[in-house]
Write a protein that holds these residues in place. Structure first.
Motif, mmCIF file in Angstrom:
data_model
loop_
_atom_site.group_PDB
_atom_site.id
_atom_site.type_symbol
_atom_site.label_atom_id
_atom_site.label_comp_id
_atom_site.label_asym_id
_atom_site.label_seq_id
_atom_site.Cartn_x
_atom_site.Cartn_y
_atom_site.Cartn_z
ATOM 1 N N PHE A 77 22.218 1.138 -6.411
ATOM 2 C CA PHE A 77 23.164 1.374 -5.093
ATOM 3 C C PHE A 77 23.158 0.202 -4.188
ATOM 4 N N ALA A 78 22.230 -0.140 -3.843
ATOM 5 C CA ALA A 78 22.237 -1.281 -2.802
ATOM 6 C C ALA A 78 23.012 -2.395 -3.256
ATOM 7 N N ILE A 79 22.734 -2.803 -4.437
ATOM 8 C CA ILE A 79 23.371 -4.458 -4.948
ATOM 9 C C ILE A 79 24.838 -3.954 -5.256
ATOM 10 N N HIS A 80 25.105 -2.972 -5.903
ATOM 11 C CA HIS A 80 26.641 -2.707 -6.351
ATOM 12 C C HIS A 80 27.298 -2.457 -4.990
ATOM 13 N N ASN A 81 27.052 -1.757 -4.065
ATOM 14 C CA ASN A 81 27.742 -1.587 -2.790
ATOM 15 C C ASN A 81 27.867 -3.033 -2.043
ATOM 16 N N TRP A 82 26.753 -3.712 -2.084
ATOM 17 C CA TRP A 82 26.958 -5.241 -1.354
ATOM 18 C C TRP A 82 27.820 -6.011 -2.215
ATOM 19 N N LEU A 83 27.941 -6.081 -3.434
ATOM 20 C CA LEU A 83 28.890 -6.940 -4.184
ATOM 21 C C LEU A 83 30.325 -6.352 -3.940
ATOM 22 N N ALA A 84 30.459 -5.099 -3.952
ATOM 23 C CA ALA A 84 31.652 -4.378 -3.758
ATOM 24 C C ALA A 84 32.406 -5.037 -2.431
ATOM 25 N N ILE A 85 31.387 -4.691 -1.314
ATOM 26 C CA ILE A 85 32.194 -5.319 -0.125
ATOM 27 C C ILE A 85 32.201 -6.680 -0.024
ATOM 28 N N GLU A 86 31.502 -7.703 -0.687
ATOM 29 C CA GLU A 86 31.957 -8.815 -0.761
ATOM 30 C C GLU A 86 32.982 -9.389 -1.482
ATOM 31 N N LYS A 87 33.394 -8.525 -2.445
ATOM 32 C CA LYS A 87 34.523 -8.817 -3.360
ATOM 33 C C LYS A 87 35.799 -8.348 -2.723
ATOM 34 N N SER A 88 35.566 -7.308 -1.675
ATOM 35 C CA SER A 88 36.687 -6.640 -1.094
ATOM 36 C C SER A 88 37.848 -7.704 -0.241
ATOM 37 N N GLY A 89 37.098 -8.933 0.082
ATOM 38 C CA GLY A 89 38.207 -10.073 0.700
ATOM 39 C C GLY A 89 38.169 -9.791 1.956
ATOM 40 N N LYS A 90 37.649 -8.886 2.698
ATOM 41 C CA LYS A 90 37.675 -8.506 4.195
ATOM 42 C C LYS A 90 36.883 -9.502 5.188
ATOM 43 N N TYR A 91 35.949 -10.224 4.229
ATOM 44 C CA TYR A 91 35.053 -11.026 5.113
ATOM 45 C C TYR A 91 34.864 -12.393 4.672
ATOM 46 N N SER A 141 31.969 -13.894 4.471
ATOM 47 C CA SER A 141 30.882 -13.530 3.581
ATOM 48 C C SER A 141 30.155 -12.338 3.985
ATOM 49 N N VAL A 142 29.338 -11.956 3.179
ATOM 50 C CA VAL A 142 28.567 -10.504 3.403
ATOM 51 C C VAL A 142 27.118 -10.767 3.244
ATOM 52 N N ILE A 143 26.157 -10.690 4.399
ATOM 53 C CA ILE A 143 24.828 -10.801 4.379
ATOM 54 C C ILE A 143 24.186 -9.437 3.990
ATOM 55 N N PHE A 144 23.074 -9.434 3.435
ATOM 56 C CA PHE A 144 22.447 -8.203 3.137
ATOM 57 C C PHE A 144 20.872 -8.537 3.144
ATOM 58 N N PHE A 145 20.085 -7.684 3.962
ATOM 59 C CA PHE A 145 18.818 -8.000 4.050
ATOM 60 C C PHE A 145 17.752 -6.787 4.323
ATOM 61 N N LYS A 146 16.722 -6.856 4.525
ATOM 62 C CA LYS A 146 15.792 -5.595 4.781
ATOM 63 C C LYS A 146 14.672 -6.238 5.887
ATOM 64 N N ASN A 147 14.515 -5.440 6.941
ATOM 65 C CA ASN A 147 13.454 -5.515 7.797
ATOM 66 C C ASN A 147 12.392 -4.442 7.493
ATOM 67 N N HIS A 148 10.983 -5.120 7.709
ATOM 68 C CA HIS A 148 10.076 -4.131 7.659
ATOM 69 C C HIS A 148 8.890 -4.804 8.684
ATOM 70 N N GLY A 149 8.403 -3.915 9.573
ATOM 71 C CA GLY A 149 7.449 -4.034 10.705
ATOM 72 C C GLY A 149 7.892 -4.756 12.021
ATOM 73 N N ILE A 150 6.967 -4.889 12.815
ATOM 74 C CA ILE A 150 7.268 -5.256 14.191
ATOM 75 C C ILE A 150 7.800 -6.845 14.232
ATOM 76 N N HIS A 151 7.036 -7.530 13.310
ATOM 77 C CA HIS A 151 7.628 -9.307 13.306
ATOM 78 C C HIS A 151 8.605 -9.418 12.395
ATOM 79 N N ILE A 160 23.584 -4.331 5.826
ATOM 80 C CA ILE A 160 24.590 -5.231 5.008
ATOM 81 C C ILE A 160 25.616 -5.443 6.449
ATOM 82 N N VAL A 161 25.953 -6.681 6.400
ATOM 83 C CA VAL A 161 26.712 -7.223 7.426
ATOM 84 C C VAL A 161 27.999 -8.020 6.856
ATOM 85 N N GLY A 162 29.188 -7.512 7.471
ATOM 86 C CA GLY A 162 30.478 -8.546 6.805
ATOM 87 C C GLY A 162 30.709 -9.732 8.102
ATOM 88 N N LEU A 163 30.719 -10.616 7.854
ATOM 89 C CA LEU A 163 30.985 -11.777 8.725
ATOM 90 C C LEU A 163 32.328 -12.112 8.663
#
Length: 259
Positions: A89-103, A105-115, A127-130
């Protein structure tokens, strides 16, 4: 040369934090409100990709991928069916947004923990479209090379010898989307090792995803208080026990065998 994004502090002040205060109501558990607000971009139960209510970056569009229905569970403990479905789900949505041409580039990341730079305890990715920035500008092939821990057809799992931020960084380099589930397995192993064997004190990590030179890459990074050498002087530190770390991971998860 650095890349800068403008951060809107007035919006950030309004964000809830359930990492520091577990008594705060979790916005990602409240699915009834999420559905009412009409912010869903894509869904495949139990996963939701939604518009981020707090758009703290200028010239960007921020999205949140909610991994579970409740605050229970983390990537390190997911069953294989949930893990593999999440990566699909995650990878295919990220790649689809990247290929949409709206941005640009599109960054994709995960945070876990207070640091890690996160504020919500509930397992999620972002997922963040830049609009103006290409995140690949500062990437080099050496950032994703390292001592091989294990490999399978279409995917390699290694420990970085030239980390981007210093110290411990695992790379999972996917060259064939048919091996996406194996990529998920390797990422889970790296996360489990960081949380349970590498450094139990901080319990924080990031996963950064890249589409780079024909590969899909996940970089799993142990997070702890920042190094003054890096913050003040851009000097990276590399541990002198990389081989020992590789052997520990192999003995714990692969019985010492590199395929």
């Amino acid at each position: 040369m650095h890349t800068y994004l403008k951060f809107q502090t007035n919006i950030a002040r309004e964000k809830p934090s359930t990492l520091l205060n577990r008594e705060t109501n979790c916005p990602f558990c409240d699915r009834e409100t999420i559905f009412k607000e009409g912010v869903i971009i894509s869904q495949q139960a139990p996963f939701l990709l939604i518009e981020n209510k707090f758009q703290t970056l200028e010239r960007a569009y921020q999205m949140v991928l909610i991994e579970t229905e409740t605050c229970e569970g983390d990537l390190s403990t997911y069953g294989k069916e949930h893990l593999h479905s999440l990566f699909d789900f995650a990878i295919h949505n990220w790649l689809a947004i990247e290929k949409s041409g709206k941005y640009r580039s599109v960054i994709f990341f995960k945070n876990h923990g207070i640091h890690s730079g996160g504020s919500i305890y509930h397992a999620h990715m972002q997922i963040v479209g830049l609009y103006d920035v290409d995140y690949r500008t500062h990437l080099l092939p050496e950032h994703f090379q390292g001592i091989v821990i294990d490999r399978s057809p279409g995917v390699e799992f290694n420990l970085s010898t030239r980390p981007r931020g210093g110290f411990t960084e695992f790379n999972v380099v996917l060259s064939d989307l048919k091996s996406l589930y194996k990529m998920g397995d390797y990422v889970q192993i790296a996360v489990h090792f960081l949380l349970n064997h590498m450094n139990k004190r901080y319990k924080s990590y990031n996963i950064f995803f890249y589409e780079y030179q024909g590969h899909i890459i996940a970089k799993i990074v142990l997070r702890a208080p920042g190094s003054p050498y890096l913050m003040g002087y851009s000097i990276l530190q590399i541990p002198n026990n990389l081989d020992d770390t590789v052997q520990r991971v192999q003995s714990l998860y692969f019985s010492g065998a590199v395929k």
